[in-house]
Design an enzyme around this catalytic site. Structure first.
Site, PDB file in Angstrom:
ATOM      1  N   TYR A 180       0.851  -1.194   0.000  1.00 10.59           N
ATOM      2  CA  TYR A 180       0.000   0.000   0.000  1.00 10.59           C
ATOM      3  C   TYR A 180       0.888   1.246   0.000  1.00 10.59           C
ATOM      4  O   TYR A 180       1.970   1.246   0.610  1.00 10.59           O
ATOM      5  CB  TYR A 180      -0.913  -0.039   1.238  1.00 10.59           C
ATOM      6  CG  TYR A 180      -1.849   1.142   1.330  1.00 10.59           C
ATOM      7  CD1 TYR A 180      -2.574   1.559   0.221  1.00 10.59           C
ATOM      8  CD2 TYR A 180      -2.003   1.843   2.518  1.00 10.59           C
ATOM      9  CE1 TYR A 180      -3.417   2.654   0.298  1.00 10.59           C
ATOM     10  CE2 TYR A 180      -2.852   2.923   2.612  1.00 10.59           C
ATOM     11  CZ  TYR A 180      -3.544   3.327   1.487  1.00 10.59           C
ATOM     12  OH  TYR A 180      -4.379   4.413   1.563  1.00 10.59           O
ATOM     13  N   TYR A 190      -3.039   5.356   9.132  1.00  9.63           N
ATOM     14  CA  TYR A 190      -2.489   4.023   8.823  1.00  9.63           C
ATOM     15  C   TYR A 190      -1.263   3.852   9.714  1.00  9.63           C
ATOM     16  O   TYR A 190      -0.129   4.040   9.291  1.00  9.63           O
ATOM     17  CB  TYR A 190      -2.133   3.962   7.337  1.00  9.63           C
ATOM     18  CG  TYR A 190      -1.853   2.579   6.790  1.00  9.63           C
ATOM     19  CD1 TYR A 190      -2.903   1.715   6.472  1.00  9.63           C
ATOM     20  CD2 TYR A 190      -0.555   2.138   6.560  1.00  9.63           C
ATOM     21  CE1 TYR A 190      -2.656   0.461   5.943  1.00  9.63           C
ATOM     22  CE2 TYR A 190      -0.296   0.882   6.023  1.00  9.63           C
ATOM     23  CZ  TYR A 190      -1.355   0.051   5.722  1.00  9.63           C
ATOM     24  OH  TYR A 190      -1.101  -1.204   5.191  1.00  9.63           O
TER      25      TYR A 190
HETATM   26  N1  LIG Z   1      -7.790  -3.167   1.591  1.00  5.76           N
HETATM   27  C1  LIG Z   1      -6.958  -2.205   1.240  1.00  5.76           C
HETATM   28  O1  LIG Z   1      -7.329  -1.029   1.190  1.00  5.76           O
HETATM   29  C2  LIG Z   1      -5.538  -2.557   0.874  1.00  5.76           C
HETATM   30  C3  LIG Z   1      -4.788  -1.658   0.082  1.00  5.76           C
HETATM   31  C4  LIG Z   1      -3.484  -1.998  -0.281  1.00  5.76           C
HETATM   32  C5  LIG Z   1      -2.948  -3.204   0.142  1.00  5.76           C
HETATM   33  N2  LIG Z   1      -3.703  -4.067   0.916  1.00  5.76           N
HETATM   34  C6  LIG Z   1      -3.094  -5.331   1.341  1.00  5.76           C
HETATM   35  O2  LIG Z   1      -3.776  -6.407   0.760  1.00  5.76           O
HETATM   36  C7  LIG Z   1      -3.528  -7.577   1.523  1.00  5.76           C
HETATM   37  C8  LIG Z   1      -4.844  -8.296   1.771  1.00  5.76           C
HETATM   38  O3  LIG Z   1      -5.660  -7.516   2.612  1.00  5.76           O
HETATM   39  P1  LIG Z   1      -7.187  -7.189   2.303  1.00  5.76           P
HETATM   40  O4  LIG Z   1      -7.355  -5.727   2.509  1.00  5.76           O
HETATM   41  O5  LIG Z   1      -7.597  -7.783   1.031  1.00  5.76           O
HETATM   42  O6  LIG Z   1      -7.954  -7.851   3.540  1.00  5.76           O
HETATM   43  P2  LIG Z   1      -8.382  -9.338   3.899  1.00  5.76           P
HETATM   44  O7  LIG Z   1      -9.045  -9.238   5.220  1.00  5.76           O
HETATM   45  O8  LIG Z   1      -9.134  -9.966   2.792  1.00  5.76           O
HETATM   46  O9  LIG Z   1      -6.991 -10.098   3.986  1.00  5.76           O
HETATM   47  C9  LIG Z   1      -6.119 -10.090   5.069  1.00  5.76           C
HETATM   48  C10 LIG Z   1      -5.963 -11.526   5.501  1.00  5.76           C
HETATM   49  O10 LIG Z   1      -4.860 -11.655   6.386  1.00  5.76           O
HETATM   50  C11 LIG Z   1      -5.191 -12.676   7.281  1.00  5.76           C
HETATM   51  N3  LIG Z   1      -4.276 -12.648   8.422  1.00  5.76           N
HETATM   52  C12 LIG Z   1      -4.173 -11.726   9.399  1.00  5.76           C
HETATM   53  N4  LIG Z   1      -3.214 -12.093  10.267  1.00  5.76           N
HETATM   54  C13 LIG Z   1      -2.703 -13.271   9.817  1.00  5.76           C
HETATM   55  C14 LIG Z   1      -1.695 -14.154  10.281  1.00  5.76           C
HETATM   56  N5  LIG Z   1      -1.029 -13.918  11.402  1.00  5.76           N
HETATM   57  N6  LIG Z   1      -1.449 -15.278   9.564  1.00  5.76           N
HETATM   58  C15 LIG Z   1      -2.131 -15.561   8.440  1.00  5.76           C
HETATM   59  N7  LIG Z   1      -3.085 -14.744   7.936  1.00  5.76           N
HETATM   60  C16 LIG Z   1      -3.359 -13.615   8.625  1.00  5.76           C
HETATM   61  C17 LIG Z   1      -6.639 -12.403   7.627  1.00  5.76           C
HETATM   62  O11 LIG Z   1      -7.279 -13.517   8.214  1.00  5.76           O
HETATM   63  C18 LIG Z   1      -7.188 -12.069   6.257  1.00  5.76           C
HETATM   64  O12 LIG Z   1      -7.660 -13.234   5.611  1.00  5.76           O
HETATM   65  C19 LIG Z   1      -2.830  -7.106   2.800  1.00  5.76           C
HETATM   66  O13 LIG Z   1      -1.435  -7.258   2.649  1.00  5.76           O
HETATM   67  C20 LIG Z   1      -3.180  -5.626   2.812  1.00  5.76           C
HETATM   68  O14 LIG Z   1      -2.257  -4.846   3.557  1.00  5.76           O
HETATM   69  C21 LIG Z   1      -4.983  -3.764   1.272  1.00  5.76           C
END
Ligand SMILES: NC(=O)c1ccc[n+]([C@@H]2O[C@H](COP(=O)([O-])OP(=O)(O)OC[C@H]3O[C@@H](n4cnc5c(N)ncnc54)[C@H](O)[C@@H]3O)[C@@H](O)[C@H]2O)c1
Length: 301
Positions: A180, A190
Site C-alpha cells: 500500500y 495508517y
Molecule cells: N484493503 C486495502 O485497502 C488494501 C490496500 C493496499 C494493500 N492491501 C493489502 O492487501 C492484503 C490483503 O488484505 P485485504 O485488505 O484484502 O484484507 P483481507 O481481510 O481480505 O486479507 C487479510 C488476511 O490476512 C489474514 N491474516 C491476518 N493475520 C494473519 C496471520 N497472522 N497469519 C495468516 N493470515 C493472517 C486475515 O485472516 C485475512 O484473511 C494485505 O497485505 C493488505 O495490507 C490492502
C-alpha cells in the site's frame, strides 16, 4: 489471441478468509485462468470461513465465467507469525481455535504442500495478508511490540514464505505480495508501524527478487493496491473515507474493484510476465500519480 493461461499451474494464496478481500479476488482470477488454487487461512478465521463455504454463503462470489464454482484444492491453516512448529507457544497450540489445526506455521504449510503434491509442485504464491495490532495508533504512540508484530506478520512472513516455498516451485515460479502507498507517502490513520511494514515489504521484494531469482529462478513482485473496504481494512477505521477520497482525487474516478487487482495478479503470475521481477506495480486507478487534491468534485461528462 494472447491469453493468460495458467492451465496446469498450482497456486497458493495466503490470506483468504472471506470473499471481500484481494486474496479471494486473486484466487478467483487465477482459477479463471486455469490454475488449481489452494488457500492459507488464519486459524482464528478458519471456522467462519469453512461455514460460509459449506452453507453456500459465498456461492455467488465463487461463480466463475463458465458457470462452475471456484473450488479450493486445499485449505491450509496458516498463522504467518510463526515460521516453525517449535516457534508456536504451547498455550496457543492448545487454545480453542488452534488445537485441531496441526502445524499451522509457514514451515508446516510448506511440508503439507510437499506431502500433498510433492516437490516441484507449486508455481504461484500470493502473499495477501497483513496485521498490525496497533494500526489505529499513530506511529509516534506505537509500542515496540506493536511495531515489531506489524513488521513480523506483514513483511517478514514474505521472507519466510519465499525461503520455505521457493524450493517446492517449478521453473518459472512467481511470488506476489500486496502493498500500500503508505510505504512511501504519509497516510494519516495508517499507523502502528504498518507503513513501516509496507516499506520493508517493498524493499524485500527487490532483494528477494535478486536472491531467490539467482538461487531458484523464481520472480518476486508486489502490487500496490488502492484502498478497498475489505475486512482487514475496515479494522483501520477510516477505510470508507480513504475509498471516497481516492475516487474523488484519482485520474479514474470509479472506486477500485478487487477483480482489477485479481486480473493484474494473474498476469504477473503468468508466463506473460517472465520479464518482470523485483517490481511494485500500482493498481490504484492512477491515484499514486497525483500531486494535488481536488477542491471540488472532478469534472464529469
Ligand atoms: N484493503 C486495502 O485497502 C488494501 C490496500 C493496499 C494493500 N492491501 C493489502 O492487501 C492484503 C490483503 O488484505 P485485504 O485488505 O484484502 O484484507 P483481507 O481481510 O481480505 O486479507 C487479510 C488476511 O490476512 C489474514 N491474516 C491476518 N493475520 C494473519 C496471520 N497472522 N497469519 C495468516 N493470515 C493472517 C486475515 O485472516 C485475512 O484473511 C494485505 O497485505 C493488505 O495490507 C490492502
Amino acid at each position: 489471441m494472447l491469453n493468460i493461461d495458467l492451465t496446469g499451474k498450482r497456486a497458493l494464496v495466503a490470506g483468504v478468509a472471506d470473499d471481500a478481500g484481494f486474496g479471494f479476488a486473486i484466487a478467483k482470477s487465477l482459477a479463471e485462468a486455469g490454475a488449481a488454487v489452494s488457500v492459507g487461512t488464519w486459524p482464528p478465521a478458519l471456522n467462519i470461513f469453512m461455514n460460509l463455504l459449506e452453507r453456500g454463503k459465498m456461492d455467488e462470489s465463487r461463480r466463475l465465467s463458465d458457470g462452475s464454482l471456484l473450488e479450493f484444492e486445499k485449505i491450509y491453516p496458516l498463522d504467518a507469525v510463526f515460521d516453525t512448529y517449535d516457534a508456536m507457544p504451547e498455550d496457543l497450540r492448545a487454545s480453542k481455535r488452534y488445537k485441531d489445526t496441526g502445524d499451522f506455521s509457514i514451515d508446516g504449510v510448506a511440508r503439507r504442500i510437499e506431502s500433498d503434491f510433492g516437490r516441484n509442485s507449486l508455481d504461484i504464491v500470493i502473499h495477501s495478508l497483513a496485521n498490525g495490532p496497533e494500526v489505529k495508533k499513530p506511529l509516534l504512540e506505537t509500542s515496540r511490540p506493536g511495531y515489531l508484530a506489524a513488521i513480523g506478520v506483514s513483511a517478514y512472513s514474505l521472507v519466510s514464505m519465499v525461503s520455505r516455498l521457493a524450493p517446492l516451485m517449478r521453473p518459472g515460479g512467481s511470488f506476489l505480495s500486496l502493498t500500500y502507498m503508505a510505504s512511501e507517502r504519509v497516510i494519516p490513520g495508517y499507523g502502528g508501524g504498518m507503513s513501516s511494514a509496507k516499506a520493508a515489504l517493498e524493499s524485500d521484494t527487490r532483494v528477494l527478487a535478486f536472491e531467490a531469482g539467482r538461487k531458484y529462478g523464481v520472480r518476486i513482485n508486489a502490487i500496490s493496491a488502492g484502498p478497498l473496504a475489505s475486512r482487514a481494512a475496515s479494522a483501520i477505521g477510516i477505510i470508507e473515507k480513504m475509498v471516497e477520497y481516492c475516487a474523488e482525487n484519482s485520474p479514474l474516478t470509479e472506486p477500485l474493484r478487487a477483480e482489477e487487482v485479481g486480473q493484474v495478479a494473474a498476469f504477473l503470475s503468468s508466463p506473460l510476465a517472465t520479464g518482470i521481477t523485483g517490481t511494485v506495480v500500482y493498481v490504484d486507478k492512477g491515484f499514486h500519480a497525483m500531486g494535488m487534491a481536488l477542491q471540488d468534485a472532478p469534472p464529469q461528462d
